[in-house]
Design a protein around this motif. Sequence first.
Motif, PDB file in Angstrom:
ATOM      1  N   GLN A  99     -68.399 -79.527  84.625  1.00 33.11           N
ATOM      2  CA  GLN A  99     -68.550 -80.967  84.686  1.00 33.11           C
ATOM      3  C   GLN A  99     -69.575 -81.460  83.671  1.00 33.11           C
ATOM      4  O   GLN A  99     -69.441 -82.548  83.128  1.00 33.11           O
ATOM      5  N   ASN A 100     -70.579 -80.675  83.395  1.00 32.69           N
ATOM      6  CA  ASN A 100     -71.621 -81.072  82.448  1.00 32.69           C
ATOM      7  C   ASN A 100     -71.395 -80.534  81.043  1.00 32.69           C
ATOM      8  O   ASN A 100     -72.244 -80.684  80.175  1.00 32.69           O
ATOM      9  N   SER A 101     -70.264 -79.906  80.824  1.00 26.96           N
ATOM     10  CA  SER A 101     -69.964 -79.405  79.477  1.00 26.96           C
ATOM     11  C   SER A 101     -69.521 -80.560  78.585  1.00 26.96           C
ATOM     12  O   SER A 101     -69.176 -81.646  79.064  1.00 26.96           O
ATOM     13  N   TRP A 102     -69.516 -80.344  77.301  1.00 29.27           N
ATOM     14  CA  TRP A 102     -69.012 -81.360  76.376  1.00 29.27           C
ATOM     15  C   TRP A 102     -67.527 -81.142  76.136  1.00 29.27           C
ATOM     16  O   TRP A 102     -66.761 -82.080  76.103  1.00 29.27           O
ATOM     17  N   CYS A 103     -67.118 -79.884  75.959  1.00 33.80           N
ATOM     18  CA  CYS A 103     -65.715 -79.561  75.695  1.00 33.80           C
ATOM     19  C   CYS A 103     -65.448 -78.122  76.130  1.00 33.80           C
ATOM     20  O   CYS A 103     -66.216 -77.222  75.818  1.00 33.80           O
ATOM     21  N   LEU A 151     -49.033 -69.510  80.666  1.00 32.47           N
ATOM     22  CA  LEU A 151     -49.431 -68.446  81.585  1.00 32.47           C
ATOM     23  C   LEU A 151     -50.880 -68.618  82.050  1.00 32.47           C
ATOM     24  O   LEU A 151     -51.200 -68.360  83.209  1.00 32.47           O
ATOM     25  N   LEU A 152     -51.740 -69.095  81.177  1.00 29.82           N
ATOM     26  CA  LEU A 152     -53.144 -69.296  81.536  1.00 29.82           C
ATOM     27  C   LEU A 152     -53.274 -70.191  82.765  1.00 29.82           C
ATOM     28  O   LEU A 152     -54.120 -69.970  83.620  1.00 29.82           O
ATOM     29  N   ASN A 153     -52.419 -71.178  82.865  1.00 26.87           N
ATOM     30  CA  ASN A 153     -52.517 -72.139  83.962  1.00 26.87           C
ATOM     31  C   ASN A 153     -51.950 -71.632  85.281  1.00 26.87           C
ATOM     32  O   ASN A 153     -51.905 -72.368  86.261  1.00 26.87           O
ATOM     33  N   THR A 154     -51.541 -70.374  85.332  1.00 24.61           N
ATOM     34  CA  THR A 154     -51.126 -69.771  86.595  1.00 24.61           C
ATOM     35  C   THR A 154     -52.302 -69.085  87.286  1.00 24.61           C
ATOM     36  O   THR A 154     -52.149 -68.588  88.396  1.00 24.61           O
ATOM     37  N   ARG A 155     -53.440 -69.073  86.631  1.00 26.14           N
ATOM     38  CA  ARG A 155     -54.623 -68.417  87.182  1.00 26.14           C
ATOM     39  C   ARG A 155     -55.483 -69.435  87.931  1.00 26.14           C
ATOM     40  O   ARG A 155     -55.776 -70.515  87.412  1.00 26.14           O
ATOM     41  N   ALA A 156     -55.888 -69.107  89.143  1.00 24.50           N
ATOM     42  CA  ALA A 156     -56.595 -70.050  90.018  1.00 24.50           C
ATOM     43  C   ALA A 156     -57.912 -70.536  89.414  1.00 24.50           C
ATOM     44  O   ALA A 156     -58.263 -71.704  89.548  1.00 24.50           O
ATOM     45  N   TRP A 157     -58.644 -69.673  88.748  1.00 22.12           N
ATOM     46  CA  TRP A 157     -59.946 -70.066  88.224  1.00 22.12           C
ATOM     47  C   TRP A 157     -59.844 -71.102  87.113  1.00 22.12           C
ATOM     48  O   TRP A 157     -60.809 -71.789  86.803  1.00 22.12           O
ATOM     49  N   VAL A 158     -58.673 -71.256  86.540  1.00 19.05           N
ATOM     50  CA  VAL A 158     -58.487 -72.236  85.460  1.00 19.05           C
ATOM     51  C   VAL A 158     -58.485 -73.658  86.016  1.00 19.05           C
ATOM     52  O   VAL A 158     -58.855 -74.599  85.311  1.00 19.05           O
ATOM     53  N   VAL A 159     -58.111 -73.832  87.271  1.00 13.54           N
ATOM     54  CA  VAL A 159     -58.034 -75.171  87.856  1.00 13.54           C
ATOM     55  C   VAL A 159     -59.354 -75.914  87.704  1.00 13.54           C
ATOM     56  O   VAL A 159     -59.391 -77.054  87.252  1.00 13.54           O
ATOM     57  N   GLN A 160     -60.464 -75.276  88.057  1.00 17.08           N
ATOM     58  CA  GLN A 160     -61.756 -75.953  87.947  1.00 17.08           C
ATOM     59  C   GLN A 160     -62.114 -76.252  86.499  1.00 17.08           C
ATOM     60  O   GLN A 160     -62.708 -77.285  86.206  1.00 17.08           O
ATOM     61  N   GLU A 161     -61.747 -75.383  85.580  1.00 16.48           N
ATOM     62  CA  GLU A 161     -62.054 -75.628  84.175  1.00 16.48           C
ATOM     63  C   GLU A 161     -61.311 -76.856  83.646  1.00 16.48           C
ATOM     64  O   GLU A 161     -61.876 -77.664  82.923  1.00 16.48           O
ATOM     65  N   ILE A 162     -60.051 -76.989  84.007  1.00 20.84           N
ATOM     66  CA  ILE A 162     -59.235 -78.085  83.495  1.00 20.84           C
ATOM     67  C   ILE A 162     -59.599 -79.404  84.167  1.00 20.84           C
ATOM     68  O   ILE A 162     -59.716 -80.432  83.525  1.00 20.84           O
ATOM     69  N   ILE A 163     -59.797 -79.390  85.475  1.00 19.13           N
ATOM     70  CA  ILE A 163     -60.075 -80.633  86.195  1.00 19.13           C
ATOM     71  C   ILE A 163     -61.495 -81.128  85.954  1.00 19.13           C
ATOM     72  O   ILE A 163     -61.711 -82.325  85.784  1.00 19.13           O
TER      73      ILE A 163
END
Length: 135
Positions: free
Chosen positions: A6-10, A66-78
């Motif tokens: 959330q506090n990242s720039w990109c 395929l990357l978006n099938t991994r659960a940990w990616v959800v928090q990174e994208i949202i």
Amino acid sequence: MGNVYQNSWCNIAATAAPDSRFGCFVDRSANDVLPCKFMVEWDSHPKRVQLISSMNIWDRSVTQALLNTRAWVVQEIILAPRVLHFGKHQLLWECFELRACETYPSGIPNIAPKRMSLDIHSVRNANYVAQSTKF
């Protein structure tokens, strides 16, 4: 981890990578990002250049990756305010207001109906619609 993203720039995502042994960079053709151009002329209309490109650039390159099938990616994208996706054919990027790519750097046209997904644009749009329809 929520504060980190959330506090990242990109956030940089190796979206095209099949697994952790691969990185962001893939061999690609510059022609992959160019829409097909052709001249259109009808009897009652002036000549004009028409562009044709894939209607589902985002879905094919990001949503179905395929990357978006991994659960940990959800928090990174949202949670990340901006995401730079290294796709198989081109770079794609998103923020809270825009989805764009090398083919459409000013924003991907919204020509196909969107289905609900857990990306920030769908979640924010669904929330806006829900709030605007309250009595």
